[in-house]
Design an enzyme around this catalytic site. Structure first.
Site, PDB file in Angstrom:
ATOM      1  N   HIS A   1       0.810  -1.225   0.000  1.00 54.33           N
ATOM      2  CA  HIS A   1       0.000   0.000   0.000  1.00 54.33           C
ATOM      3  C   HIS A   1       0.852   1.288   0.000  1.00 54.33           C
ATOM      4  O   HIS A   1       0.637   2.188  -0.800  1.00 54.33           O
ATOM      5  CB  HIS A   1      -0.929   0.039   1.220  1.00 54.33           C
ATOM      6  CG  HIS A   1      -1.819  -1.154   1.343  1.00 54.33           C
ATOM      7  ND1 HIS A   1      -2.384  -1.783   0.256  1.00 54.33           N
ATOM      8  CD2 HIS A   1      -2.254  -1.854   2.420  1.00 54.33           C
ATOM      9  CE1 HIS A   1      -3.123  -2.799   0.668  1.00 54.33           C
ATOM     10  NE2 HIS A   1      -3.060  -2.874   1.973  1.00 54.33           N
TER      11      HIS A   1
ATOM     12  N   LYS B   1      -0.320   0.132  13.600  1.00 53.72           N
ATOM     13  CA  LYS B   1      -1.628  -0.198  14.188  1.00 53.72           C
ATOM     14  C   LYS B   1      -1.687   0.410  15.577  1.00 53.72           C
ATOM     15  O   LYS B   1      -0.659   0.679  16.190  1.00 53.72           O
ATOM     16  CB  LYS B   1      -1.795  -1.717  14.252  1.00 53.72           C
ATOM     17  CG  LYS B   1      -1.862  -2.347  12.861  1.00 53.72           C
ATOM     18  CD  LYS B   1      -2.476  -3.721  12.895  1.00 53.72           C
ATOM     19  CE  LYS B   1      -2.502  -4.364  11.515  1.00 53.72           C
ATOM     20  NZ  LYS B   1      -3.496  -3.768  10.614  1.00 53.72           N
TER      21      LYS B   1
HETATM   22  C1  BG6 Z   1      -4.860  -4.599   4.636  1.00 52.81           C
HETATM   23  C2  BG6 Z   1      -3.962  -5.045   5.748  1.00 52.81           C
HETATM   24  O1  BG6 Z   1      -4.252  -4.821   3.391  1.00 52.81           O
HETATM   25  O2  BG6 Z   1      -5.147  -3.213   4.776  1.00 52.81           O
HETATM   26  C3  BG6 Z   1      -4.582  -4.748   7.096  1.00 52.81           C
HETATM   27  O3  BG6 Z   1      -3.732  -6.438   5.624  1.00 52.81           O
HETATM   28  C4  BG6 Z   1      -5.000  -3.299   7.190  1.00 52.81           C
HETATM   29  O4  BG6 Z   1      -3.695  -5.087   8.154  1.00 52.81           O
HETATM   30  C5  BG6 Z   1      -5.817  -2.887   5.980  1.00 52.81           C
HETATM   31  O5  BG6 Z   1      -5.749  -3.141   8.371  1.00 52.81           O
HETATM   32  C6  BG6 Z   1      -6.076  -1.396   5.984  1.00 52.81           C
HETATM   33  O6  BG6 Z   1      -6.971  -1.088   4.943  1.00 52.81           O
HETATM   34  P1  BG6 Z   1      -7.902   0.187   5.016  1.00 52.81           P
HETATM   35  O7  BG6 Z   1      -8.615   0.190   3.707  1.00 52.81           O
HETATM   36  O8  BG6 Z   1      -8.838  -0.006   6.188  1.00 52.81           O
HETATM   37  O9  BG6 Z   1      -7.015   1.368   5.210  1.00 52.81           O
END
Ligand code: BG6
Length: 487
Positions: free
Chosen positions: A242, A338
């Site tokens: 990401h 987190k």
């Molecule tokens: C996921 C991760 O790809 O993205 C998670 O595995 C994380 O750990 C999540 O919580 C976060 O996604 P978003 O869309 O809620 O920001």
């Protein structure tokens, strides 16, 4: 109403799983309703349970109701267009799946367009892809598209192996690798922000930018996912995919057109230009017990399924450099964690101060605050640009003020990322999907760090990560932009 969607079967492997229930079926249903394409989309859920069509329809209806979609016309879509096929773990028969798809296509008079969404645990991907290929499901009278979710491998070697299996049966033009961040409307909006507003583009470089910070903060903890997270940690879970994708969109050169491959080619170039990340430029953290929004939460080591001595980082802060003509010498700071105080995905572009301060007497030392552009990708999508004005009064004093734009004030609700991505799959637009060379480049960058397991710094849940972060990453003496100073 979109006209680009061909009549097709959308096959979900893992059709009764959590992803299907929470995201895929509600998103598919929303986009069918909003685009008025119910007659073009037949769903086939494939899973190991012993269900028939009726039981699966009832399950799908519950998933839709749980997603708050009970007002819509569920009955007719579910009853007419939702089917189920069992595929046992012990003796999976992909030939049977193929025969079932052919029968459904005959019944619904479909031309043979098929999307296969693997909503399966990643270790099963190779078996499933081989099963599809061996049963001849990589080809059809129409189009065939394969959708796979992150994580694409757990390191460079496993990612390459997976891509080899994929390419043994499928052409890259058939493959849709999802990084759901790319489906977020505001992440895509980075492209328009940059390439439709030359005013920003002309200052988007080493001559004007002092540093760029990318923050992906979550207030949630590891929840029930320790089984996966204990072998992943924040670097694999968030940074390799990401954050690196966001960075690529922020730092890429303008593509020569809005064509999927042109955009993806520019993104790969950025990832390939990132200099090897030095270990001293990484800070790992792990949350301890604390409070989020007034509620006490346990530390990582006390979460279900976490090893008592686990060193898995739930926080990563790192500094890297993009060695291109545009960016050489501009530090990029990435951080994700987190159990931080709030959910926030934000890019902070700090511009250089004026070369000369002429406002002597304004402060003890003559300093002008830099202009900072904050692009918030979630949850309060929009941007703010800080700039200096003269505060009213006889003495000449500068004050920093914000120019702001909020998407939701203007546009209301955004489509869910999965809704955007599924629509792109069935329309055949690969722009927002990660190409195999992007995956490879990203793993080449992070793979050398995977055997680095220092004891993580501890941080209290509800704080912005380890206190050592600012000094360790040599942010030039300033705190991270974002934190509590930013709403
Ligand atoms: C996921 C991760 O790809 O993205 C998670 O595995 C994380 O750990 C999540 O919580 C976060 O996604 P978003 O869309 O809620 O920001």
């Amino acid at each position: 109403m979109t006209t680009k969607v061909d009549r097709h079967v959308f096959v979900i492997f893992g059709g009764t799983g959590d992803l299907a229930r929470r995201k895929l079926i509600p998103s598919l249903y929303r986009l069918i309703t909003e685009n008025d394409i119910a007659d073009r989309c037949v769903l086939l859920g494939v899973a190991s349970g012993d269900l028939d069509d009726d039981a699966y329809r009832a399950w799908a209806r519950r998933a839709l109701e749980d997603a708050g979609l009970e007002d819509l016309d569920l009955e007719s879509w579910c009853d007419d267009n939702v089917h189920y096929q069992q595929l046992t773990r012990e003796a999976p028969s992909y030939d049977e799946v193929r025969r079932r798809i052919e029968a459904i296509e005959a019944d619904h008079e479909l031309p043979g367009n098929r999307a296969f969404y693997l909503a399966l645990p990643p270790p099963v991907f190779p078996t499933a892809i081989t099963g599809l290929g061996d049963a001849g499901l990589n080809e059809s009278p129409g189009w065939t598209r394969l959708v796979i979710e992150k994580p694409i491998g757990t390191d460079l070697e496993s990612a390459r192996k997976l891509n080899e299996v994929v390419h043994e049966f499928f052409d890259e033009s058939q493959v849709y690798r999802i990084d759901h961040y790319l489906g977020k409307e505001t992440v895509q909006n980075l492209l328009s922000f940059r390439f439709a507003n030359p005013m920003f583009e002309s200052v988007w470089n080493r001559d004007r930018v002092e540093s760029i910070e990318i923050t992906v903060a979550e207030d949630l903890g590891v929840g029930t996912r320790a089984g996966y997270y204990e072998s992943a940690g924040a670097l694999r879970d968030m940074v390799q995919n990401h954050l690196t994708q966001i960075l690529a969109l922020v730092a890429m050169e303008p593509p020569i057109s809005f064509d999927a491959d042109q955009i993806r080619t520019e993104k790969v170039k950025v990832i390939e230009a990132i200099a090897p990340i030095r270990r001293e430029n990484i800070v790992y953290g792990q949350y301890e017990a604390g409070e989020i929004d007034g509620t006490a939460v346990p530390g990582y080591l006390h979460e279900d399924g976490v090893a008592p001595e686990s060193r898995i980082p739930t926080f990563v802060g790192l500094k890297l450099e993009v060695d291109t003509w545009r960016w050489r010498g501009v530090p990029f700071y990435l951080r994700t964690g987190k159990r931080l105080p709030k959910r926030l995905t934000q890019i902070a572009v700090t511009f250089q101060r004026p070369p000369l301060c002429i406002f002597h007497g304004h402060r003890d030392s003559c300093v002008v605050d830099p202009n900072v552009l904050l692009i918030t990708l979630q949850p309060d999508e929009g941007f703010t640009l800080s700039f200096n004005v003269k505060a009213p009064g006889e003495t000449f004093a500068l004050d920093s003020q914000l120019l702001s734009f909020s998407h939701s004030d203007v546009y209301g609700r955004f489509p869910d990322a999965y809704q955007t991505l599924i629509l792109d799959v069935i329309e055949g637009d690969q722009t927002l999907f990660v190409r195999s060379d992007e995956v490879d480049a990203s793993w080449r960058l992070y793979d050398p760090l995977l055997d680095y397991h220092p004891e993580p710094y501890r941080y209290e849940a509800g704080t912005w990560g380890p206190a050592t972060l600012d000094s360790s990453l040599a942010l030039g003496g300033k705190a991270w932009t974002g934190d509590d100073s930013i709403e």
